[in-house]
Design a protein around this motif. Structure first.
Motif: not given
Length: 92
Positions: A5-10, A30-32, A47-52
């Protein structure tokens, strides 16, 4: 199955560049990526950035895919001069 799991593709490109991507889908922003390494099935999740967004992605993955292991990778919200690329930081 291992899920990464990561927030960004980078943040996760180290893995995606070394795996065979079988399928790419997006569920509720959410990109899988279903991937394979040798004989192992791996799920890559952005997931995108941020805890939510991270919480939403984890709940989705736990419900839909039921992975055995989850590895969360990324910048962890901050960069400092005392860490280098490849360093492992374990939160307690």
């Amino acid at each position: 199955m291992l899920t990464i799991l990561s927030a960004t593709l980078d943040e996760i490109s180290f893995f995606t560049s070394r795996l065979q991507i079988i399928k790419s889908t997006e569920i509720d922003n959410v990109r899988i990526y279903n991937a394979q390494y040798l004989k192992y099935e791996i799920l890559i999740v952005v997931s995108g950035v941020g805890i939510k967004k991270a919480r939403k992605a984890i709940n989705l993955i736990l419900t839909k895919y039921k992975p055995k292991h989850i590895l969360s990778v990324g910048f962890s919200g901050a960069l400092t001069d005392s860490t280098s690329v490849g360093d492992i930081v374990i939160g307690t």
